[in-house]
Design a protein around this motif. Sequence first.
Motif, mmCIF file in Angstrom:
data_model
loop_
_atom_site.group_PDB
_atom_site.id
_atom_site.type_symbol
_atom_site.label_atom_id
_atom_site.label_comp_id
_atom_site.label_asym_id
_atom_site.label_seq_id
_atom_site.Cartn_x
_atom_site.Cartn_y
_atom_site.Cartn_z
ATOM 1 N N ASN A 87 0.801 -1.217 0.000
ATOM 2 C CA ASN A 87 0.000 0.000 0.000
ATOM 3 C C ASN A 87 0.837 1.271 0.000
ATOM 4 O OD1 ASN A 87 -2.443 -1.364 -0.044
ATOM 5 N ND2 ASN A 87 -2.476 -1.595 2.195
ATOM 6 N N ASP A 88 2.167 1.120 0.044
ATOM 7 C CA ASP A 88 3.030 2.309 -0.020
ATOM 8 C C ASP A 88 2.751 3.050 -1.314
ATOM 9 O OD1 ASP A 88 4.202 1.785 2.375
ATOM 10 O OD2 ASP A 88 6.030 0.913 1.531
ATOM 11 N N PRO A 89 2.513 4.359 -1.256
ATOM 12 C CA PRO A 89 2.269 5.113 -2.482
ATOM 13 C C PRO A 89 3.481 5.098 -3.399
ATOM 14 C CG PRO A 89 2.565 6.583 -0.613
ATOM 15 C CD PRO A 89 2.484 5.205 -0.059
ATOM 16 N N LYS A 90 3.205 5.112 -4.682
ATOM 17 C CA LYS A 90 4.267 5.076 -5.695
ATOM 18 C C LYS A 90 4.274 6.384 -6.484
ATOM 19 C CE LYS A 90 4.824 0.536 -4.973
ATOM 20 N NZ LYS A 90 6.034 -0.110 -4.478
ATOM 21 N N ILE A 91 5.421 6.664 -7.052
ATOM 22 C CA ILE A 91 5.549 7.839 -7.904
ATOM 23 C C ILE A 91 4.918 7.539 -9.253
ATOM 24 C CG2 ILE A 91 7.172 9.386 -9.073
ATOM 25 C CD1 ILE A 91 9.127 8.833 -6.763
ATOM 26 N N ASP A 92 4.052 8.414 -9.703
ATOM 27 C CA ASP A 92 3.368 8.270 -10.986
ATOM 28 C C ASP A 92 3.848 9.389 -11.901
ATOM 29 O OD1 ASP A 92 1.747 7.992 -13.155
ATOM 30 O OD2 ASP A 92 -0.155 8.226 -12.072
ATOM 31 N N ALA A 93 4.698 9.032 -12.863
ATOM 32 C CA ALA A 93 5.285 10.029 -13.755
ATOM 33 C C ALA A 93 4.567 10.091 -15.101
ATOM 34 C CB ALA A 93 6.769 9.735 -13.969
ATOM 35 N N THR A 94 3.299 9.675 -15.129
ATOM 36 C CA THR A 94 2.542 9.670 -16.393
ATOM 37 C C THR A 94 2.456 11.069 -16.984
ATOM 38 O OG1 THR A 94 1.226 7.825 -15.553
ATOM 39 C CG2 THR A 94 0.413 8.970 -17.502
ATOM 40 N N GLU B 89 2.916 15.578 -15.904
ATOM 41 C CA GLU B 89 3.538 16.521 -14.981
ATOM 42 C C GLU B 89 2.719 16.624 -13.699
ATOM 43 O OE1 GLU B 89 6.427 18.206 -15.152
ATOM 44 O OE2 GLU B 89 6.865 17.107 -16.990
ATOM 45 N N ASP B 90 1.404 16.659 -13.851
ATOM 46 C CA ASP B 90 0.529 16.796 -12.680
ATOM 47 C C ASP B 90 0.606 15.581 -11.772
ATOM 48 O OD1 ASP B 90 -0.296 19.290 -13.480
ATOM 49 O OD2 ASP B 90 -2.082 18.554 -14.536
ATOM 50 N N THR B 91 0.549 14.380 -12.374
ATOM 51 C CA THR B 91 0.610 13.167 -11.546
ATOM 52 C C THR B 91 1.981 13.027 -10.888
ATOM 53 O OG1 THR B 91 1.263 11.802 -13.458
ATOM 54 C CG2 THR B 91 -1.088 11.962 -12.954
ATOM 55 N N LEU B 92 3.012 13.482 -11.591
ATOM 56 C CA LEU B 92 4.358 13.415 -11.021
ATOM 57 C C LEU B 92 4.449 14.298 -9.774
ATOM 58 C CD1 LEU B 92 7.316 12.523 -11.111
ATOM 59 C CD2 LEU B 92 7.775 14.426 -12.655
ATOM 60 N N SER C 179 2.003 15.562 -7.886
ATOM 61 C CA SER C 179 1.108 15.145 -6.805
ATOM 62 C C SER C 179 1.578 13.853 -6.151
ATOM 63 C CB SER C 179 -0.323 14.970 -7.332
ATOM 64 O OG SER C 179 -0.366 13.967 -8.348
ATOM 65 N N SER C 180 2.086 12.913 -6.949
ATOM 66 C CA SER C 180 2.527 11.632 -6.375
ATOM 67 C C SER C 180 3.826 11.802 -5.589
ATOM 68 C CB SER C 180 2.697 10.573 -7.469
ATOM 69 O OG SER C 180 3.684 10.967 -8.409
ATOM 70 N N LEU C 181 4.709 12.690 -6.040
ATOM 71 C CA LEU C 181 5.927 12.963 -5.271
ATOM 72 C C LEU C 181 5.567 13.495 -3.888
ATOM 73 C CD1 LEU C 181 8.343 14.607 -7.898
ATOM 74 C CD2 LEU C 181 8.806 12.552 -6.545
ATOM 75 N N GLN C 182 4.594 14.388 -3.837
ATOM 76 C CA GLN C 182 4.161 14.944 -2.562
ATOM 77 C C GLN C 182 3.504 13.874 -1.696
ATOM 78 O OE1 GLN C 182 4.851 18.163 -1.531
ATOM 79 N NE2 GLN C 182 4.229 17.220 0.415
#
Length: 268
Positions: free
Chosen positions: A18-25, A27-30, A32-35
């Motif tokens: 369940n650890d969140p992953k980085i989504d680089a699909t 710019e926005d997902t990158l 938000s997912s980094l945060q």
Amino acid sequence: MKKMIISALAVLLLAGCNDPKIDATTEDTLKSSLQEVRNSLDEADKPRFDKAVEVVALSNISIPELLQAKEKENDAFIQNKFKETLNGKSGKEVISLADEITRKQADEKRQAVAREIATLEANKAHRDLATEKLQAFELKSSRIEYGKEVNGDAPVTLIMTITNPEKIPVYGVSWVIERFIDGKPYPDTARTFSYEFSQPLAAGERGEITLSLGNKTAWANDGHLTPEAFSVWLYRADGADKKPIYNMVAFNDNDEARLQQLKQQAGK
């Protein structure tokens, strides 16, 4: 007890999944997912994650690629490389990968330092050997010859003798020559010269080197020169491939300073 252990492992595995992953699909997902990934980490790991993102992202871009992209103003290339490296990774995976990259870089740096130290020490040893060996060549000023005098001046030719003490032919030599008066060097007369023999100087052979010095007034205001007035010392002797057999300038003061710096860096 066994059921409790299995249950605990299952909980841990599910927590890991369940650890969140980085989504680089995009710019926005990158962003938000980094945060999101950063927020999921302990406070102590957040600074490590920030640094790790930089380390991991840059590890996938070589210096030539980075320079080329900047030259062509190709920001998309850098961004894509950035995304490829981070996409699908959790915060802990990014930190772990960054630690591995940092260790590898440190190992490579230590190896590079060790190689440079070895090269410099070999050059220093060659310089020391060359200093001893080149003295045996017995390069000496032999006689002075003057050309036709014009307006009170005349061209000067210095004839030097040299003996090859080596067991192999010598194809060329380089030396420093300096004018002396009363045992003191004459100002601004130290010069370097190189000479390539028309026929190689064989092992044990004694030969002559003819050196044009220009006009005599360039060397002495009194206009009177003798062979003894010139100090000469050999600093290089070349073999058949025009590479030095011995070379005293293979290691200089700057090299010594660099060697000591590297040794200190390596803890030697």
